[in-house]
Each structure stands twice: as C-alpha cells, then as structure tokens.
Design an enzyme around this catalytic site. Structure first.
Site, PDB file in Angstrom:
ATOM      1  N   TYR A 128       0.891  -1.105   0.080  1.00 30.71           N
ATOM      2  CA  TYR A 128       0.086   0.155   0.025  1.00 30.71           C
ATOM      3  C   TYR A 128       0.705   1.295  -0.134  1.00 30.71           C
ATOM      4  O   TYR A 128       1.830   1.345   0.948  1.00 30.71           O
ATOM      5  CB  TYR A 128      -0.921   0.040   1.175  1.00 30.71           C
ATOM      6  CG  TYR A 128      -1.753   1.398   1.255  1.00 30.71           C
ATOM      7  CD1 TYR A 128      -3.025   1.505   0.192  1.00 30.71           C
ATOM      8  CD2 TYR A 128      -1.435   2.348   1.930  1.00 30.71           C
ATOM      9  CE1 TYR A 128      -3.637   2.667   0.395  1.00 30.71           C
ATOM     10  CE2 TYR A 128      -2.255   3.284   1.997  1.00 30.71           C
ATOM     11  CZ  TYR A 128      -3.166   3.537   1.191  1.00 30.71           C
ATOM     12  OH  TYR A 128      -4.115   4.794   1.022  1.00 30.71           O
ATOM     13  N   HIS A 262       6.164  16.442   7.888  1.00 30.24           N
ATOM     14  CA  HIS A 262       5.226  15.350   7.265  1.00 30.24           C
ATOM     15  C   HIS A 262       3.861  15.553   7.581  1.00 30.24           C
ATOM     16  O   HIS A 262       2.865  15.164   6.869  1.00 30.24           O
ATOM     17  CB  HIS A 262       5.597  14.158   7.891  1.00 30.24           C
ATOM     18  CG  HIS A 262       6.736  13.434   6.897  1.00 30.24           C
ATOM     19  ND1 HIS A 262       6.311  12.800   5.765  1.00 30.24           N
ATOM     20  CD2 HIS A 262       8.043  13.307   7.134  1.00 30.24           C
ATOM     21  CE1 HIS A 262       7.525  12.223   5.248  1.00 30.24           C
ATOM     22  NE2 HIS A 262       8.478  12.662   5.960  1.00 30.24           N
ATOM     23  N   GLU A 329      11.992   6.393  14.750  1.00 31.49           N
ATOM     24  CA  GLU A 329      12.174   6.023  13.808  1.00 31.49           C
ATOM     25  C   GLU A 329      13.196   6.024  13.018  1.00 31.49           C
ATOM     26  O   GLU A 329      14.137   5.468  12.365  1.00 31.49           O
ATOM     27  CB  GLU A 329      10.819   6.615  12.786  1.00 31.49           C
ATOM     28  CG  GLU A 329      10.778   6.171  11.435  1.00 31.49           C
ATOM     29  CD  GLU A 329       9.566   6.938  10.655  1.00 31.49           C
ATOM     30  OE1 GLU A 329       9.299   6.373   9.391  1.00 31.49           O
ATOM     31  OE2 GLU A 329       9.003   7.860  11.334  1.00 31.49           O
ATOM     32  N   HIS A 330      13.768   7.674  13.231  1.00 30.60           N
ATOM     33  CA  HIS A 330      14.933   7.946  12.494  1.00 30.60           C
ATOM     34  C   HIS A 330      15.631   8.451  13.382  1.00 30.60           C
ATOM     35  O   HIS A 330      15.433   9.365  14.089  1.00 30.60           O
ATOM     36  CB  HIS A 330      14.942   9.308  11.487  1.00 30.60           C
ATOM     37  CG  HIS A 330      13.825   8.855  10.486  1.00 30.60           C
ATOM     38  ND1 HIS A 330      14.193   8.341   9.257  1.00 30.60           N
ATOM     39  CD2 HIS A 330      12.435   9.094  10.444  1.00 30.60           C
ATOM     40  CE1 HIS A 330      13.160   8.185   8.603  1.00 30.60           C
ATOM     41  NE2 HIS A 330      11.889   8.627   9.151  1.00 30.60           N
ATOM     42  N   GLU A 417       8.072 -35.612  29.011  1.00 29.26           N
ATOM     43  CA  GLU A 417       6.866 -35.023  28.526  1.00 29.26           C
ATOM     44  C   GLU A 417       5.843 -35.895  27.926  1.00 29.26           C
ATOM     45  O   GLU A 417       4.986 -35.671  27.493  1.00 29.26           O
ATOM     46  CB  GLU A 417       7.259 -34.180  27.211  1.00 29.26           C
ATOM     47  CG  GLU A 417       8.222 -32.939  27.934  1.00 29.26           C
ATOM     48  CD  GLU A 417       8.651 -31.899  26.574  1.00 29.26           C
ATOM     49  OE1 GLU A 417       8.094 -32.219  25.526  1.00 29.26           O
ATOM     50  OE2 GLU A 417       9.470 -31.052  26.932  1.00 29.26           O
ATOM     51  N   HIS A 422       8.733 -40.609  20.597  1.00 26.13           N
ATOM     52  CA  HIS A 422       9.975 -39.705  20.387  1.00 26.13           C
ATOM     53  C   HIS A 422      11.078 -40.473  20.979  1.00 26.13           C
ATOM     54  O   HIS A 422      12.028 -40.599  20.257  1.00 26.13           O
ATOM     55  CB  HIS A 422       9.871 -38.560  21.233  1.00 26.13           C
ATOM     56  CG  HIS A 422       8.756 -37.361  20.681  1.00 26.13           C
ATOM     57  ND1 HIS A 422       7.421 -37.621  20.473  1.00 26.13           N
ATOM     58  CD2 HIS A 422       9.163 -36.041  20.476  1.00 26.13           C
ATOM     59  CE1 HIS A 422       7.088 -36.310  19.911  1.00 26.13           C
ATOM     60  NE2 HIS A 422       7.930 -35.446  19.856  1.00 26.13           N
TER      61      HIS A 422
END
Length: 431
Positions: A128, A262, A329-330, A417, A422
């Site tokens: 997007y 922005h 973010e930066h 277990e 197994h």
C-alpha cells in the site's frame, strides 16, 4: 522560540508527553466502526464495494486495475530529473537489499552437528502506498524494491487516487521501473480489505506491507483478524537527533524539520548536551519554520512544539538513554565521533551517523530501509527490507556420533513429557 526542556528538571507529565509524541489517544470509535463496516462490505460484495468506495471517497469512476499501457506511459509527462532520481533511488535500495539477501543464509558445524538457515521468498504480498498529504514514489521504492529482490512470487500494489482523481504518475513510473504489473487504484481501507479477502479483480495476498492513514491502519487491523499477516508499526513519522558541542545549529534545525513537516501528528525531538548549541538551534528552528510554506509550516510547528521538543541532557549516557526510551523511527547522531556513540544505541528504526547523513538522504537516496517502525515500535520490529519478504528455514544434520551424543537428552525429555514415540526414535536405532 521553542523552549528547552532540562531533562533532570522535567516533570513526569512533560516526560510522558514527549515520549508519547504529544499524547496517545485511542482511535475514534466512529472511525473504527466505519472502517470495520467497509471491510465487511468488501468481504461480502467484492468489486462492487470497491467501486462504491472509490466513488464515495474520491469521486472517481474508473477501472480498478491499472493496465500495462497506463503504466508504460506514466513517465511520459515526468521531468527527466525526477525519472533519473527514481532510477537512482531504486538502484540504491536494490544494492542494499541484494547484499542483505546474500548474507541471509548460513551454514556451520558444531561438534558434528550441522546447523544453518536457508531463506525463501513468501508467496504473495500486497503493498500500500498512500496518497493523502502528497505524492510518495519513494514509499513505493522502499517497500517494493526489497520484495522484488527477495523474489516474491506475486506483488500486488494498491494506490488511492489523488485529489484530481488520477493516480500519481511518479508512483506508476516507479512501479513500471520495478517491473510491477499488478497495480490497482482504490480507496485505501477498501483496497486493504480487498487484498486481505480477495475479490474478482484483486486476488487475496498472504501479507500486507505499507504505511497509511489511521483509517488504513484500522483496515489492516481488520485484515489481521481475517488471517492476513500485517507488517506492523508504521504510523505517524517521528525523529530524534542527538547532538554535542560540535554540531552546526543551522543544520540541526534543518534536519529536525525534515521529518517534522510530514503532518500535524508527526514528532521531532532534539536532544543535546551543550546548552549553547541548543539555544542557537532553537532560534534556527523558529526562523526555518517561519520560512516554510503552508501547510508544512503548521505541520512542523506542531511536530516540534506540541509533539516534540528540544531537550538538554547532562551527559552522553543520559542523552542516549532518552533516545533509547523514545525508540525513534529516525535517529541521527550529530556528534563529533558518531562511532563512539553508536554502541550506546539500543532502539531505533535507522541510525544516521553525522550531519552529512541526513534524514532526507535516508528517505530518498541512501538505500537503507526508510519505511520504518514509528511510535516506539523500533523496540520490537525492524524496517522494511528484503527480510520482510523472506521466511527463514532452519536446516540441521547429525552424523552418527553426534546423534548418540544427543540421544540421552532426547530420551530424557521425551520420557518427561510423555512422548514414547519420540523416545522410540532412539531405541529403534539401538537394535
């Protein structure tokens, strides 16, 4: 002039305001309901709901899929300088991700145990690219190029039309340069729903990637409920610059406003250890904000003064503690020796070393990821790169000696277990 916050003297509410990028607020209940209803309509009615949303929200009646002729012709009216910039940006991003891809698989051997990982591209992805406050071919470059490098089988792109009803030719030109053929014009939330659910025109994808408005983010949350994997953490942009006494205040202000322009929900923070540099930078911020055209001037003012700020720290360690708590973010290290500060970085979407490594260069030209986690999500997720579009498959190999060395571990845990089959994989080899 922007006030300077002395971190040691700042109250709890002021610190919380800064860390919350001006204040966290729950999504508008009416918007949540509206987006959920739109996603449901697309899920049930497919293309018909997409066409309705395109007309209702954009006053556009046009084909959903953008054909190859339109993609090929997109560059005809573009300035040659812009086309070259798009090509250079793609090349830089491609180079970074090709190196990352080459180093993503590994093999090793430890005491007879062969270990490693191989990587494989995901089957499909829906990208997007927003078109609300402007035109963003750079966003497409940043999210699509790594997918192309990874070798994703199917890449579908959704782009909303602009205010004139058309799809940005620069975005279409970038798509054509990248070899993308599956491009759709759609309202954002409706397009997200289509990618997640599938319609007659837009087949469903397995993963969604890309930043967007609050409505698009809510649509992605709905898509996640429908079983589509969504790359999380892309909200309003934020940035933080750390500086010392060597920094140029004029450049600090310019780089601070880079992300601040922005939108009204963006946030920009400057943290420094030299009061005189911060005072001069604060004056520069005010002067440079005044020079911006509207509405960028209003965006920048809100980002710095309401959602961000200028902060005085006592030491390098305190400055970096603030930066890590913020998880920007930066993160730009505008200091004399950035390599000395780099080991102190714990959380950041990207790190820019020195005042020549500007946020604008990161956004458009360097090639490192620029679609990055915002709102503190850098503490748990990374930016969009080739790794976003790969699965990592562990590979192992035992020789006979290594198997018998590990056999007691296998049987002990299997018995504890309650898994006799197994344990039998060991005992059967004893006979």
């Amino acid at each position: 002039m922007t006030a300077i916050i002395v971190w040691q003297e700042a109250g709890e509410m002021e610190r919380r305001r800064l860390m919350a990028r001006g204040g966290a607020s729950a999504p508008d209940a009416e918007l949540v309901e509206s987006v959920a209803d739109l996603v449901q309509r697309v899920r049930l009615r497919g293309d018909e709901a997409l066409v309705e949303a395109l007309h209702r929200f954009h006053c556009v009646r046009a084909e959903l899929r953008i054909g190859p002729e339109e993609l090929q012709a997109a560059g005809n009216g573009l300035d040659d300088g812009l086309k070259q910039a798009i090509r250079v940006s793609i090349a830089q991003v491609r180079a970074f991700n090709e190196i990352a891809l080459a180093r993503s698989a590994w093999r090793a051997e430890i005491d007879g145990v062969g270990l490693g990982e191989v990587t494989r591209p995901i089957e499909s992805v829906g990208l997007y690219v927003p078109c609300g406050k402007g035109s963003f071919p750079s966003v497409l470059i940043m999210v699509a190029t790594p997918a192309v490098v990874a070798g994703v089988g199917r890449i579908a792109l959704v782009v909303p039309p602009g205010v004139d009803g058309g799809v940005d030719p620069a975005v279409l030109f970038a798509a054509h340069e990248l070899g993308l053929t599956e491009v759709y014009r759609s309202n954002g939330p409706a397009g997200i729903a289509a990618l997640a659910c599938g319609t007659a025109t837009i087949p469903a994808v397995r993963k969604l990637v890309g930043p967007g408005s609050p409505a698009v983010t809510l649509a992605m949350a709905e898509a996640r409920r429908l079983g589509c994997v969504v790359e999380a953490g892309f909200g309003p942009t934020d940035s933080l610059i750390v500086c010392d006494g060597s920094a140029d205040p004029r450049l600090l202000a310019a780089d601070l406003l880079n992300e601040a322009e922005h939108g009204l929900d963006s946030a920009a923070v400057l943290v420094g250890i030299d009061l005189q540099v911060l005072k001069r930078a604060a004056a520069e911020v005010s002067a440079q904000i005044a020079d911006l055209p509207g509405p960028r001037r209003d965006y920048a003012e809100a980002s710095v003064r309401a959602n961000g700020g200028i902060v005085l720290a006592r030491s390098r360690e305190e400055a970096m503690a603030i930066a890590n708590a913020y998880a920007p973010e930066h993160l730009q290290l505008a200091v004399e020796d950035p390599e000395m500060w780099l080991p102190l970085v714990r959380h950041a979407g990207t790190v820019l070393l020195g005042q020549w490594t500007t946020p604008s260069a990161s956004n458009f030209a360097i090639g490192t990821p620029a679609t990055l986690p915002t709102s503190g999500f850098a503490k748990v997720v990374s930016g969009v790169s080739v790794h976003t579009y790969l699965t990592r498959i562990p590979v192992a190999q035992l020789d006979k000696d290594a198997f018998w060395r590990l056999a007691p571990t296998i049987t002990a845990l299997a018995e504890h277990e309650g898994f006799p089959a197994h344990a039998a994989t060991v005992t059967v080899r004893q006979n």
